[in-house]
Design an enzyme around this catalytic site. Structure first.
Site, PDB file in Angstrom:
ATOM      1  N   GLY A 130       0.849  -1.177   0.000  1.00 10.35           N
ATOM      2  CA  GLY A 130       0.000   0.000   0.000  1.00 10.35           C
ATOM      3  C   GLY A 130       0.887   1.230   0.000  1.00 10.35           C
ATOM      4  N   ALA A 131       0.649   2.151  -0.926  1.00 10.98           N
ATOM      5  CA  ALA A 131       1.563   3.276  -1.126  1.00 10.98           C
ATOM      6  C   ALA A 131       1.847   4.074   0.145  1.00 10.98           C
ATOM      7  CB  ALA A 131       1.033   4.188  -2.235  1.00 10.98           C
ATOM      8  N   ARG A 142      10.191  -0.646  -4.437  1.00  3.46           N
ATOM      9  CA  ARG A 142       8.911  -0.653  -5.168  1.00  3.46           C
ATOM     10  C   ARG A 142       8.843   0.626  -6.007  1.00  3.46           C
ATOM     11  NH1 ARG A 142       4.645  -3.542  -2.937  1.00  3.46           N
ATOM     12  NH2 ARG A 142       3.800  -3.394  -5.045  1.00  3.46           N
ATOM     13  N   GLN A 161      -5.209  -9.309  -2.573  1.00  5.41           N
ATOM     14  CA  GLN A 161      -5.287  -8.344  -1.469  1.00  5.41           C
ATOM     15  C   GLN A 161      -6.726  -8.064  -1.059  1.00  5.41           C
ATOM     16  OE1 GLN A 161      -3.484  -7.927  -4.322  1.00  5.41           O
ATOM     17  NE2 GLN A 161      -1.693  -6.632  -3.983  1.00  5.41           N
ATOM     18  N   ASP A 216      -1.442   4.328  -6.341  1.00  7.46           N
ATOM     19  CA  ASP A 216      -0.042   4.428  -5.956  1.00  7.46           C
ATOM     20  C   ASP A 216       0.632   5.647  -6.567  1.00  7.46           C
ATOM     21  OD1 ASP A 216       1.234   1.572  -4.710  1.00  7.46           O
ATOM     22  OD2 ASP A 216      -0.787   1.505  -5.541  1.00  7.46           O
ATOM     23  N   LYS A 264      -3.494  -0.817  -8.576  1.00 15.50           N
ATOM     24  CA  LYS A 264      -3.344  -2.264  -8.674  1.00 15.50           C
ATOM     25  C   LYS A 264      -3.952  -2.798  -9.974  1.00 15.50           C
ATOM     26  CE  LYS A 264      -1.574  -4.090  -6.237  1.00 15.50           C
ATOM     27  NZ  LYS A 264      -0.109  -4.334  -6.337  1.00 15.50           N
TER      28      LYS A 264
END
Length: 341
Positions: A56-57, A90, A189, A230, A241
């Site tokens: 999760g950002a 990431r 998720q 994100d 996502k």
């Protein structure tokens, strides 16, 4: 409206400030096990982000901030190696780089000040989520049936959530009829994390496979879709996502609003449009295996772009803690980013 903050968190502190650290909830093990992994070094934090123990950002940015503080405690000074280590984990989540820049801007002020800043980043994110929730809840009428994708709740943030925070606030306002939760293949998720969070908070939800969304939209059983992100480009293109773009296309066809919840830290005015966003490519095994069980023939080729980009033309509105942006996004997003907090 009575806000009910969730108890779900991705991190918790242990020990004293001098020798302690954060415990990171290993989200890969949910919902079957709640395993908290202690982390006191920058390399442990980097591994936790890269291996998706946390994801999760906003949560990635928070973890990175603690990583810098721990790195200075270990090494006695700030150096670019620790920033490079975390930056490589990431590439799509802009919050990672935002948090690293915020920590770098303090300079080599020592571990105690950097630890205080990391804690402030986490507290600010939780407060921003509550503000986003209040604003986003105004977008939905009574008895709203909302569909969401991936996990954007307490597990993905400093607390409460972005898109899931809006859903929580709509529930608190008494206007939520139920939540459709995409399973979010291939990492699940939605199935593993979002349903777990909603059940903990007593919010009615129904899990569906990603391919079922069109069916329920056609039947008139979805009133709106809200997702997190994100990275939001300057023109309003949204990286989120994988599977998000398909939902936006379905919403356009069925006349359903498609909303995005994004803290200001996720808006990247330095990226002109979605074509310039680096899309993380993850291991093929995350597609060919499910929880360690092989589900595809040996040797088959598989691709796993972790994100896709939804064009701004498909986005009805973007909810931030400072207000709701609508097209033209080049103007509205810039105004919100530059507004006083």
């Amino acid at each position: 409206m009575t806000e009910v903050a969730t108890t779900v968190r991705p991190f918790r502190w242990f020990g004293d400030d001098l020798t302690g650290g954060i415990e990171m909830l290993d989200q890969r093990r949910l919902p079957g096990e709640e395993i908290w992994e202690p982390m006191t070094t920058v390399s442990q934090i980097a591994d936790g982000i890269r291996d998706m123990k946390t994801r999760g950002a906003p949560a990635i940015g928070i973890a990175a901030a603690f990583g810098i503080a721990f790195g200075v405690r270990e090494r006695g000074q700030m150096d670019e190696q620790m920033f490079a280590l975390l930056a490589a984990t990431r590439p799509t989540a802009v919050n990672l780089f935002w948090a690293l820049d915020r920590m770098r801007a303090l300079g080599d002020v020592g571990y105690p000040a950097l630890l205080e800043e990391a804690r402030a980043i986490m507290a600010d994110d939780a407060a921003n989520n509550l503000a986003m929730g209040r604003l986003g809840a105004t977008l939905f009428g009574t008895e709203a049936r909302i569909l969401t994708h991936c996990n954007t709740g307490g597990l993905a943030t400093g607390g409460y959530g972005t898109a899931l925070g809006v859903i929580r606030a709509t529930h608190a306002a008494g206007r939520l009829a139920g939540v459709w939760v995409d399973e979010t293949r291939p990492y699940l998720q939605g199935a593993r994390l979002t349903t777990w969070e909603l059940q903990k908070d007593g919010i009615d939800c129904t899990l569906i496979t990603d391919s079922m969304a069109a069916h329920f939209m056609k039947r008139g059983e979805v009133d709106g879709v809200i997702v997190g992100t994100d990275r939001v480009a300057a023109n309003g293109d949204v990286a989120n996502k994988i599977g998000t773009y398909g939902l936006a296309v379905l919403c356009k066809h069925h006349g359903i609003p498609f909303y995005v919840a994004a803290p200001i830290s996720t808006i990247d005015l330095g990226t002109a449009n979605g074509d310039a966003i680096d899309i993380e490519q993850r291991a093929a095994s995350e597609v060919t295996e499910l929880s360690g069980v092989v589900i595809a023939p040996d040797g088959v080729h598989a691709a796993h772009p972790a994100f896709d980009v939804t064009p701004a033309t498909l986005v009805t509105a973007i909810v931030t803690e400072r207000g709701i942006a609508r097209a033209p996004y080049t103007e509205s997003l810039a105004q919100l980013v530059r507004a006083e907090p």
